[in-house]
Design an enzyme around this catalytic site. Structure first.
Site, mmCIF file in Angstrom:
data_model
loop_
_atom_site.group_PDB
_atom_site.id
_atom_site.type_symbol
_atom_site.label_atom_id
_atom_site.label_comp_id
_atom_site.label_asym_id
_atom_site.label_seq_id
_atom_site.Cartn_x
_atom_site.Cartn_y
_atom_site.Cartn_z
ATOM 1 C CG HIS A 12 -0.669 -0.348 2.483
ATOM 2 N ND1 HIS A 12 -1.254 -1.347 3.224
ATOM 3 C CD2 HIS A 12 0.261 0.200 3.297
ATOM 4 C CE1 HIS A 12 -0.700 -1.380 4.425
ATOM 5 N NE2 HIS A 12 0.216 -0.457 4.493
ATOM 6 C CG HIS A 59 -2.046 2.031 8.534
ATOM 7 N ND1 HIS A 59 -2.805 1.615 7.457
ATOM 8 C CD2 HIS A 59 -0.820 1.514 8.343
ATOM 9 C CE1 HIS A 59 -2.046 0.875 6.653
ATOM 10 N NE2 HIS A 59 -0.843 0.797 7.168
ATOM 11 C CG HIS A 193 7.369 -0.942 5.237
ATOM 12 N ND1 HIS A 193 6.664 -2.101 5.003
ATOM 13 C CD2 HIS A 193 6.436 -0.049 5.668
ATOM 14 C CE1 HIS A 193 5.381 -1.921 5.266
ATOM 15 N NE2 HIS A 193 5.208 -0.674 5.684
ATOM 16 C CD GLU A 240 1.802 -2.712 6.506
ATOM 17 O OE1 GLU A 240 1.334 -1.712 7.071
ATOM 18 O OE2 GLU A 240 2.299 -2.652 5.360
HETATM 19 C C1 DHB Z 1 4.684 3.986 4.866
HETATM 20 C C2 DHB Z 1 4.362 2.666 4.605
HETATM 21 C C3 DHB Z 1 3.252 2.083 5.163
HETATM 22 O O1 DHB Z 1 2.896 0.773 5.001
HETATM 23 C C4 DHB Z 1 2.415 2.827 5.946
HETATM 24 O O2 DHB Z 1 1.286 2.261 6.383
HETATM 25 C C5 DHB Z 1 2.711 4.154 6.237
HETATM 26 C C6 DHB Z 1 3.860 4.729 5.695
HETATM 27 C C7 DHB Z 1 5.876 4.636 4.259
HETATM 28 O O3 DHB Z 1 6.580 4.033 3.461
HETATM 29 O O4 DHB Z 1 6.125 5.795 4.540
HETATM 30 FE FE FE Z 2 1.075 0.174 6.239
#
Ligand code: DHB
Ligand code: FE
Length: 285
Positions: A12, A59, A193, A240
């Site tokens: 996402h 979130h 991430h 996730e």
């Molecule tokens: C980012 C990635 C995410 O999955 C999220 O929910 C919020 C921010 C990001 O890469 O900044």
């Molecule tokens: Fe996210």
């Protein structure tokens, strides 16, 4: 009967939504991200579903520390795009499918999985960004969407194994709905991430590509990976990815049918702070 024809997997990222909404998709930074979805937008037109069952995570938008459902199914007639701090994204409202959603709730709960039934819920980038990536900027989304929110934000989070087993139960539920619907199931979020702490900015291309390989060819084995390995290898927000196992668990081969066809595979780093991964798997006709 309803039938799952395909599963779609995609990251996402709120910045992807902003890039679309602000007309930045052809800028040098974003172009290679969106090119990875050119095939997918055409594929969506050629393989238009009647309903999308969309597995995503909220979130701390619809839910907060006040209430943390592990698995929540949206049974409402419609869901509004949430205000995540800069106003709601200028995207269509999401039309639900209360009949199929209620049937799935009935079937999956009687199949021993605890779901929270949600009759009112706003949907954040976790749900709207995958829709934008796959459908572009239409006046209305192409079909009803059943939002299925998974808690991967506040510990304790569900294991990959439980997500995979839940996917099987969702597959059985959809197959027992007495209306001929073409249903797609989407698993979203990830890939590697980490947004916080000393390891913020972590990306692990090797892990991500191993995950894509195993999601296709060894999903039952992949489902055994414990949550701590996701955190170590893919970062705190890489967890996730367990949501992708829900969609994969609902595919035909897991219930003894034929192997899926890999219609599309894409991987790109970076988009904001994450790696972007994307797969389209089609069930045999
Ligand atoms: C980012 C990635 C995410 O999955 C999220 O929910 C919020 C921010 C990001 O890469 O900044
Ligand atoms: Fe996210």
């Amino acid at each position: 009967m309803a039938r799952i024809t395909a599963s779609v997997y995609t990251s996402h990222v709120p910045a992807i939504g902003a890039a679309i909404d602000l007309g930045k998709t052809t800028e040098a930074y974003w172009k290679p991200v969106f090119q990875g979805y050119d095939f997918s937008k055409q594929w969506m037109k050629d393989n238009a579903p009647d309903v999308i069952f969309l597995v995503y995570n909220d979130h701390a938008t619809a839910f907060s520390l006040e209430m943390i459902p592990t698995f929540a199914i949206g049974t409402a007639a419609e869901f509004q795009p949430a205000d995540e701090g800069y106003g709601p994204r200028p995207v269509p409202k999401v039309i639900g499918h209360p009949e199929l959603a209620s049937h799935i709730a009935q079937s999956v709960i009687q199949d021993d999985f605890d779901l929270t039934i949600v009759n009112k819920m706003d949907v954040d980038h976790g749900l709207t960004v995958p829709l934008s990536l796959m459908c572009g900027q239409p006046q209305a989304w192409p079909c009803p969407v059943i939002p299925f929110a998974v808690n991967v934000v506040q510990y304790p989070v569900p294991s990959g194994r439980r997500c995979f087993e839940l996917g099987k139960a969702i597959g059985r539920a959809i197959a027992s709905f007495d209306t001929p619907l073409n249903v797609q199931i989407w698993g979203t979020g990830g890939m590697s991430h980490q947004l916080q702490g000393p390891r913020a900015g972590l990306i692990n291309k090797e892990f991500d590509n191993m995950f894509l390989d195993r999601l296709i060819a060894d999903p039952a084995g992949l489902a055994q990976v414990p949550h701590i390995d996701y955190v170590r290898e893919a970062g705190s927000e890489g967890i996730e990815l367990v949501m992708w196992l829900i969609a994969r668990g609902a595919m035909a081969d897991i219930a003894g049918g034929g192997k899926p066809h890999v219609a599309h595979r894409f991987y790109h780093v970076p988009a904001s702070n994450t790696a972007v991964g994307h797969l389209i798997l089609e069930n045999p006709a």
